[in-house]
Design an enzyme around this catalytic site. Structure first.
Site, PDB file in Angstrom:
ATOM      1  N   TYR A 215       0.819  -1.204   0.000  1.00 49.59           N
ATOM      2  CA  TYR A 215       0.000   0.000   0.000  1.00 49.59           C
ATOM      3  C   TYR A 215       0.857   1.259   0.000  1.00 49.59           C
ATOM      4  O   TYR A 215       0.406   2.313  -0.430  1.00 49.59           O
ATOM      5  CB  TYR A 215      -1.011  -0.025   1.150  1.00 49.59           C
ATOM      6  CG  TYR A 215      -2.272  -0.735   0.729  1.00 49.59           C
ATOM      7  CD1 TYR A 215      -3.235  -0.082  -0.021  1.00 49.59           C
ATOM      8  CD2 TYR A 215      -2.461  -2.080   1.010  1.00 49.59           C
ATOM      9  CE1 TYR A 215      -4.378  -0.735  -0.460  1.00 49.59           C
ATOM     10  CE2 TYR A 215      -3.596  -2.743   0.584  1.00 49.59           C
ATOM     11  CZ  TYR A 215      -4.552  -2.071  -0.157  1.00 49.59           C
ATOM     12  OH  TYR A 215      -5.671  -2.718  -0.601  1.00 49.59           O
TER      13      TYR A 215
ATOM     14  N   HIS B 118      -6.167  -3.321   6.362  1.00 48.43           N
ATOM     15  CA  HIS B 118      -5.486  -4.224   5.440  1.00 48.43           C
ATOM     16  C   HIS B 118      -4.335  -4.966   6.128  1.00 48.43           C
ATOM     17  O   HIS B 118      -3.569  -5.667   5.467  1.00 48.43           O
ATOM     18  CB  HIS B 118      -4.959  -3.462   4.227  1.00 48.43           C
ATOM     19  CG  HIS B 118      -6.043  -3.006   3.300  1.00 48.43           C
ATOM     20  ND1 HIS B 118      -6.926  -3.879   2.704  1.00 48.43           N
ATOM     21  CD2 HIS B 118      -6.408  -1.767   2.882  1.00 48.43           C
ATOM     22  CE1 HIS B 118      -7.781  -3.195   1.948  1.00 48.43           C
ATOM     23  NE2 HIS B 118      -7.499  -1.911   2.040  1.00 48.43           N
TER      24      HIS B 118
END
Ligand SMILES: [Zn+2]
Ligand SMILES: [Zn+2]
Lengths: 718, 718
Positions: A239, A394
């Site tokens: 990410y 996440h």
């Protein structure tokens, strides 16, 4: 030149120093990287122009036809803008205008996307994140052509497309916009850049400081909270890559429009650190696949082309050029042109890939990622210990997990995310149910599992406890990481020492792994190891499930593990050897009373959503305090072309562990009768000295880890 | 210059035109390929010289220490010979002499190898094949240094090493030497070349014509029987590669010593054909893995370096140079020097990879391999139908099997051999028991299985019936193969048509597969498809085994198949889609009444000897006459870097089959409403015309296969 504050009816480009690339035309020919990019973009945009404007009513989820068309549109818009600027060819501006006028017709009438799932709905896409991405690309394309448009078209597009989008994504989506999260970064960047282009400082201020302009949210606050002082991004490398683009692009736009903000110096230059940290978080160009990550993501992505170009333009660090060279790509911006020019001038230097500790948390106090590199090369061994905080929604429940790369390959692996990005038949490309039931669970990682449950009960909102990085040493003969975790399981504290042990004559280092557990009651402790390769041999006998294959457990990821075999090693034969890409790996355990389980992922998977990958699991039942003691040894080589095998036998003859006072003593006996002793003290203070009697002789060392070479086998010292 | 017959005490090199490379020294610098080879060989031989002579008493099986040492020795001997010739450096000749004198001490006292298994025992190695290989390399090295040795050393080595070895491998091993088999070729080559070097025509004649010199055995007879008129080798491409080396090296030696034999013109130049056919039997440089084959074998092997060099020196075909270029290697012989010179002069031309039928059998009447190439590129689709004879003891029971390569990858796969070459922990690197129980069995292939048994009861000695290749068309709009097999199963005849269908707009061709069975009684017919990739979706519902995984059957390979799921497709939804390397593959079946089984190999495998690979199996129960009708469609592309997906949906809307008279009519309905009809007539005479009414209009074609494009869906014609 820096840009003066523009007047409201001025329409010249503001997001970049467009003059640097204006009307370059054939002058780019001396800079092959830029010329190639120009050719590629022309081909792609010319094809889009030939296909004609297609702005469909939104309908499909990720991977579907309308989804892909709107993605193609923002790419084409961006490309047309850059091409217009570089070539001066008016057809590109006309195409961008025509497409934007079509959006001006469509957009105002749109409500929430019909395929919206449980995440924030977009208007053009199933999630508003994609709408933000559209805006980030679209506004850049529009900025580049805006001064070529008649005022009435410009007004129509300003108001019906960009202001509406910016309003929807800011005041219309407060929960997303004011979050501290990468989705918000994209929204902030799109809205802020729209503010610059529409000469609307109110939008810019909201983007920088949140809807209420207090600074509690917005871009600057995200720079404060989402990155650690080392530029490590809270959600992890995958990410970080994704999040980087809006950070660097918006930063470049802020720098162009409000240089007085010194945005690239903000917080000790955290934006530039983030770029370098992203690159350090890779092996062979591929990102460490921690948390929700797709393993096929490399530095060869748009985000990193932008980041490298913007980083280079700001710093002129020649190491970034070698990354651009590996990428073989750049961007069609003034910054991309600088990269291409410098590369053509032969200015590239190797990127200094190195061992480092990337601290996590806004203050650097929430553990971190310990990267141990045997060298800077693409085939050199890299051990990564993941001792970070959760990383939000996440994040995976993988405190004190580790992975290993060797010989150019992932050897000890992390599954990454259970997802088929953009493949519509797999739930529209979204995260699959197996991402929760498998990929995030602790047993899907190479770390301790207590009583077949996941850390923090697999509830990320309560996963606030973070590891303590007790020690890190990145170079020399003693490289390693020691970290401790408390709070992941009630009453359980565990500490892990991972040591990367370079040994004379060995092609790459051995890895020592000592994981000590202190529990408050008897429990089942499991330590899985997920690996890549084909199993060659075990030193101990196996009880195999050859005609029906059972699952390992019922829940928390265990339901996804097939059991091929179990076995109980004797003290001298606890070894499993596999082969990957011609190299052997022997995993040796000296864990007293351990049961070994060999198996494969992929059970309880009726839709074939999981990859099937092998694992080895060490199991201790009814333990309270325990120590898992393991050694991974790469050795030998099988050369298929020459049909030769060298070193298929392990160089290790014995591997033992004992505890002396507060020191763990691990002894590797070599086949040539010499031995290496690694002593690991409980006290991790790097300044403290320790002593141990080995073969009748007192040996001392400073800091937690000592290493001693014994010419002959080391006997018990008492 | 051709070599005059040497006198008995002449010691100059005879196996090659050594003068061409003698004392070249620095002159090679203009030929980088040769120079690189020289550098590599120097490094390797210098290291061997530094390590010192090590000629151990034979003890270990394949992969073990003494095995590997004797292999290293023959390589070093060969290398030292070439280096002495090229550089004139006497140290290389001395090293070769010293090593050979050590062999002269060791060899005479050796009996059968202690690790000999069920195959013919060697003396230096566990099987005599390796001894023959030693002799082939060793005699070349010796030939190159022999004139540098004092007569007494030469005599010692002549008699105690080479004559003894040649005697052992010829008159001492009549069963091997007089076989028609690649093991015999190595023995013949080693013995024959030893004959030339020792100036012993008796050895040469035995090598050429068998021990009794009748010509019923020996090298020439092997050229007659082991190759088809198209240069296809009876055991298949993998062993063709392996076998090629003694054929080409001995042929070159014969040509140098007895040019009057015109060995390269023998049998319509079968040796040169064999070289070209080997190269045609590859995809991306890797050999089609039929029969007992390791899938990691490419043209980058010593055998092919020799073959390309010898082939080029004889023909000066510039296409062979591009193969040498891809190999990046050559050999240190006069022929290798020619290759390097011609490459440096820019003479390389692309190798004409093409569709072709390689007939099998000495007369070309035993079926063959049908290769259908969509183009000459490394990523172009290649379909290979295996319609050959058994291929002796290394043959698999796979009549009418097929494999497919697409987009640079193996997509429909053949397992190859169950073996870990040279890895001692896996049965010393020999074929594993699973090679018999799995890899050879019919169910491990993509062809018909009757009643869960293998063709010919898996007994290769009775597997004498061969397929009939009824039709082959390698180019144009209708490319395909039709073959028929009778005798593999009692009372069962089956015929398979495979058509490679190029379609406008599709990135690569679709594959139509019609397999008709005629049986004498009701039976279970299975048609497996082994594929590479990750399953994405099925069009029909699945009944899944999620918590315990059963095996498919009890024997004949079925015991090695795990069953993940079964399903019964309706006429319109019999489709399974997988993804491999970013491309989708939809396998669509129109087989009436079929049950589908999805699973994976690896059951009943307690020693982890098998790779785990997915399969789809079509099953018809209680059938007598039946038709399996399938369509494989590559489509779309997922680009991980750009995160875009195109064409993930199949372009096919429907797929139907009907029989009209003696014509099978297969109709592919496209999503754009058009349709393609492929008609396959029973009568395969290429001259015969056929007619069919499609959409009310009579359509005609010549030969068995007709193809018709319909602008709109085709209704039943009656
Ligand atoms: Zn994970
Ligand atoms: Zn096979």
């Amino acid at each position: 030149p820096a840009h003066a504050a523009p007047s409201a009816d001025d329409a010249h480009p503001v997001l970049t120093n467009a003059a640097a690339i204006s009307g370059l035309g054939a002058q780019t020919e001396g800079y092959p990287l830029f010329t190639a990019e120009l050719t590629r973009m022309r081909k792609s945009v010319d094809a889009a122009m030939k296909a004609g404007i297609d702005v469909p009513v939104p309908k499909d989820p990720g991977g579907g036809a309308t989804h892909e068309q709107h993605k193609r549109n923002y790419m084409a818009l961006y490309g047309a803008g850059m091409l217009y600027r570089i070539t001066g060819d008016k057809r590109y501006a006309d195409f961008a205008r025509d497409m934007l006028l079509a959006y001006a017709k469509l957009y105002p009438g749109l409500g929430p996307h019909p395929a919206a799932a449980n995440e924030a709905a977009g208007r053009l896409f199933w999630q508003s994140l994609n709408d933000s991405v559209w805006l980030v690309y679209g506004i850049q394309g529009y900025d580049a052509v805006r001064d070529a448009l008649p005022p009435q078209d410009r007004k129509m597009i300003d108001e019906q497309v960009f202001r509406r989008m910016a309003t929807f994504l800011s005041t219309g989506s407060p929960k997303v916009f004011d979050r501290i999260h990468n989705h918000a970064t994209w929204a902030n960047a799109g809205v802020g850049m729209t503010g610059y282009v529409l000469r609307d400082q109110d939008l810019v201020d909201k983007a920088l400081k949140g809807l209420d302009k207090s600074g509690k949210a917005g871009f600057l606050r995200q720079l404060d909270l989402l990155f650690s002082p080392d530029g490590y991004y809270a959600e992890g490398p995958y990410y970080q890559r994704y999040a980087l683009q809006p950070f660097v692009i918006f930063a470049a736009a802020i720098d162009a429009n409000e240089p007085q903000r010194r945005i690239f110096e903000y917080r000790d230059a955290v934006v530039l650190k983030a770029i370098r940290t992203s690159i350090q978080s890779t092996y062979g160009g591929y990102f460490f696949p921690f948390n929700d990550a797709m393993p096929d993501k490399s530095l060869k992505t748009e985000e990193l082309y932008q980041a490298v170009a913007i980083g280079y333009a700001k710093t002129h660090d020649p190491a970034l050029l070698s990354i651009a060279q590996w990428q073989g790509r750049t961007v069609l911006t003034p910054q991309g042109l600088e990269v291409a020019r410098a590369l053509a001038a032969g200015k590239a230097k190797p990127f200094p890939f190195t061992s480092l500790l990337l601290r996590d948390g806004p203050d650097g106090n929430d553990g971190g990622i310990a990267v141990l590199r045997d060298g800077p090369g693409t085939k050199d061994q890299v051990l990564v210990a993941k001792n970070t905080a959760q990383g939000m929604g996440h994040g995976h429940f993988d405190r004190l997990n580790w992975i290993l790369y060797d010989n150019g390959r992932a050897i000890v692996t992390d599954y990454g995310a259970a997802r088929f990005l953009n493949i519509e038949a797999k739930d529209g490309g979204r995260y699959l149910p197996e991402n929760e039931s498998w990929a995030k669970q602790t047993v899907a990682h190479n770390t301790l599992v207590v009583d077949e449950t996941s850390q923090f009960g697999a509830n990320w909102k309560s996963a606030t406890a973070t590891p303590h990085q007790l020690w890190f040493s990145g170079d020399g003969q003693i490289r390693g990481s020691i970290a401790e975790m408390a709070g992941a399981y009630p009453g359980v504290t565990f500490r892990r020492a991972l040591v990367q042990l370079s040994v004379k004559g060995a092609k790459s280092p051995l890895v020592l792994d000592l994981l000590r557990v202190n529990g408050s009651k008897a429990a089942r402790y499991d330590l899985p190891l997920h690996y890549a390769g084909h199993l060659i041999d075990t030193g101990f006998a196996l009880k195999s499930n050859v005609t029906t294959r059972p699952v390992l457990g019922q829940a928390n990821g265990y339901q996804h593990l097939w059991v091929d075999a179990t076995g109980t090693p004797a003290p001298d034969n606890g070894v499993v050897t596999w082969i990957e890409d011609g190299r052997f790996y022997s995993y040796r355990v000296a864990t007293p009373g351990v049961t070994m389980v060999l198996g494969e992922s992929g059970a309880n998977d009726p839709r074939f959503n999981l990859r099937r990958e092998p694992f080895i699991l060490q199991r201790l039942d009814g333990a309270r305090d325990a120590a898992f003691v393991s050694l991974l040894e790469p050795h030998g080589r099988y050369d298929a072309a020459a049909e030769t095998t060298t070193g298929s036998e392990s160089a290790v003859r014995s591997f033992t562990h004992r505890r002396e006072g507060d020191v763990d003593v691990l002894t590797i006996g070599w086949r040539n009768a010499a031995a290496t002793v690694v002593a690991i003290a409980e006290d991790t203070d790097p300044a403290h000295a320790h002593t141990l009697v080995l073969n009748g002789k007192a040996q001392s060392w400073k800091g937690p880890v000592g290493r001693f070479e014994m010419p002959k086998p080391e006997g018990k010292s008492r």
